[in-house]
Every structure is written in structure tokens, then in C-alpha cells.
Design a protein around this motif. Sequence first.
Motif, PDB file in Angstrom:
ATOM      1  N   TYR A   4       0.837  -1.187   0.000  1.00 10.32           N
ATOM      2  CA  TYR A   4       0.000   0.000   0.000  1.00 10.32           C
ATOM      3  C   TYR A   4       0.875   1.242   0.000  1.00 10.32           C
ATOM      4  O   TYR A   4       2.027   1.199   0.437  1.00 10.32           O
ATOM      5  CB  TYR A   4      -0.910   0.027   1.238  1.00 10.32           C
ATOM      6  N   GLN A   5       0.296   2.347  -0.486  1.00 14.16           N
ATOM      7  CA  GLN A   5       1.001   3.615  -0.530  1.00 14.16           C
ATOM      8  C   GLN A   5       0.096   4.681   0.086  1.00 14.16           C
ATOM      9  O   GLN A   5      -1.123   4.639  -0.070  1.00 14.16           O
ATOM     10  CB  GLN A   5       1.336   3.970  -1.976  1.00 14.16           C
ATOM     11  N   LEU A   6       0.710   5.638   0.786  1.00 19.95           N
ATOM     12  CA  LEU A   6      -0.067   6.706   1.416  1.00 19.95           C
ATOM     13  C   LEU A   6      -0.557   7.712   0.381  1.00 19.95           C
ATOM     14  O   LEU A   6       0.204   8.156  -0.468  1.00 19.95           O
ATOM     15  CB  LEU A   6       0.791   7.456   2.437  1.00 19.95           C
ATOM     16  N   LYS A   7      -1.840   8.071   0.475  1.00 25.52           N
ATOM     17  CA  LYS A   7      -2.420   9.082  -0.403  1.00 25.52           C
ATOM     18  C   LYS A   7      -2.084  10.486   0.090  1.00 25.52           C
ATOM     19  O   LYS A   7      -1.999  11.414  -0.699  1.00 25.52           O
ATOM     20  CB  LYS A   7      -3.946   8.970  -0.436  1.00 25.52           C
ATOM     21  N   ARG A   8      -1.943  10.650   1.408  1.00 25.26           N
ATOM     22  CA  ARG A   8      -1.619  11.945   2.024  1.00 25.26           C
ATOM     23  C   ARG A   8      -0.880  11.684   3.332  1.00 25.26           C
ATOM     24  O   ARG A   8      -0.839  10.563   3.812  1.00 25.26           O
ATOM     25  CB  ARG A   8      -2.875  12.776   2.255  1.00 25.26           C
ATOM     26  N   LYS A  15       3.395  11.555   2.495  1.00 19.92           N
ATOM     27  CA  LYS A  15       2.625  11.059   1.352  1.00 19.92           C
ATOM     28  C   LYS A  15       3.558  10.306   0.403  1.00 19.92           C
ATOM     29  O   LYS A  15       4.690  10.710   0.188  1.00 19.92           O
ATOM     30  CB  LYS A  15       2.004  12.258   0.626  1.00 19.92           C
ATOM     31  N   GLY A  16       3.087   9.193  -0.133  1.00 20.51           N
ATOM     32  CA  GLY A  16       3.874   8.413  -1.078  1.00 20.51           C
ATOM     33  C   GLY A  16       4.700   7.306  -0.452  1.00 20.51           C
ATOM     34  O   GLY A  16       5.261   6.474  -1.155  1.00 20.51           O
ATOM     35  N   LYS A  53      -9.263   5.898   3.795  1.00 21.10           N
ATOM     36  CA  LYS A  53      -9.026   7.338   3.646  1.00 21.10           C
ATOM     37  C   LYS A  53      -7.590   7.666   3.266  1.00 21.10           C
ATOM     38  O   LYS A  53      -7.346   8.577   2.462  1.00 21.10           O
ATOM     39  CB  LYS A  53      -9.386   8.034   4.951  1.00 21.10           C
ATOM     40  N   TYR A  54      -6.618   6.947   3.800  1.00 23.92           N
ATOM     41  CA  TYR A  54      -5.225   7.332   3.639  1.00 23.92           C
ATOM     42  C   TYR A  54      -4.374   6.413   2.753  1.00 23.92           C
ATOM     43  O   TYR A  54      -3.286   6.807   2.341  1.00 23.92           O
ATOM     44  CB  TYR A  54      -4.541   7.402   5.015  1.00 23.92           C
ATOM     45  N   PHE A  55      -4.819   5.199   2.476  1.00 25.05           N
ATOM     46  CA  PHE A  55      -3.976   4.244   1.750  1.00 25.05           C
ATOM     47  C   PHE A  55      -4.587   3.841   0.418  1.00 25.05           C
ATOM     48  O   PHE A  55      -5.803   3.765   0.275  1.00 25.05           O
ATOM     49  CB  PHE A  55      -3.764   2.989   2.597  1.00 25.05           C
ATOM     50  N   ILE A  56      -3.714   3.529  -0.530  1.00 30.10           N
ATOM     51  CA  ILE A  56      -4.137   3.019  -1.825  1.00 30.10           C
ATOM     52  C   ILE A  56      -3.304   1.772  -2.134  1.00 30.10           C
ATOM     53  O   ILE A  56      -2.115   1.718  -1.821  1.00 30.10           O
ATOM     54  CB  ILE A  56      -3.984   4.085  -2.935  1.00 30.10           C
TER      55      ILE A  56
END
Length: 59
Positions: A4-8, A15-16, A53-56
Motif C-alpha cells: 500500500y502507498q499513502l495518499k496523504r 505522502k507516497g 481514507k489514507y492508503f491506496i
Amino acid sequence: MKRYQLKRDFRGVKKGSCFYLVVESEYIGIKEYVVRTQDFSRRMIISEREMEKYFIRMT
């Protein structure tokens, strides 16, 4: 392991940043996830709402 990667920015992490999903648990309808940074130096326990909310998910 799922990545997973952080959206913000989240809890002092930029982020990232990339994380591995280590554990996924559900108890009486409440989901919790344990994620670790790529270098395994940091661990966070997060809720289902925080995950959405925060991960993709990375492929």
C-alpha cells in the motif's frame, strides 16, 4: 504481502511512503490492519476507515 502507498500525510509519515499489509483482523464487524514500512522499522495499527481514507493498494 499486499503493498500500500499513502495518499496523504498520516501520523507523521509523508505522502507516497510504501507499506506492507502484515495482518488483517475482524472482530464483531470491526476491521483492523497492521501495516509496516518497507524497511520494517515502523508499525501502525489502523482502522478500516483510516485504510480507506489514507492508503491506496499498489499492484
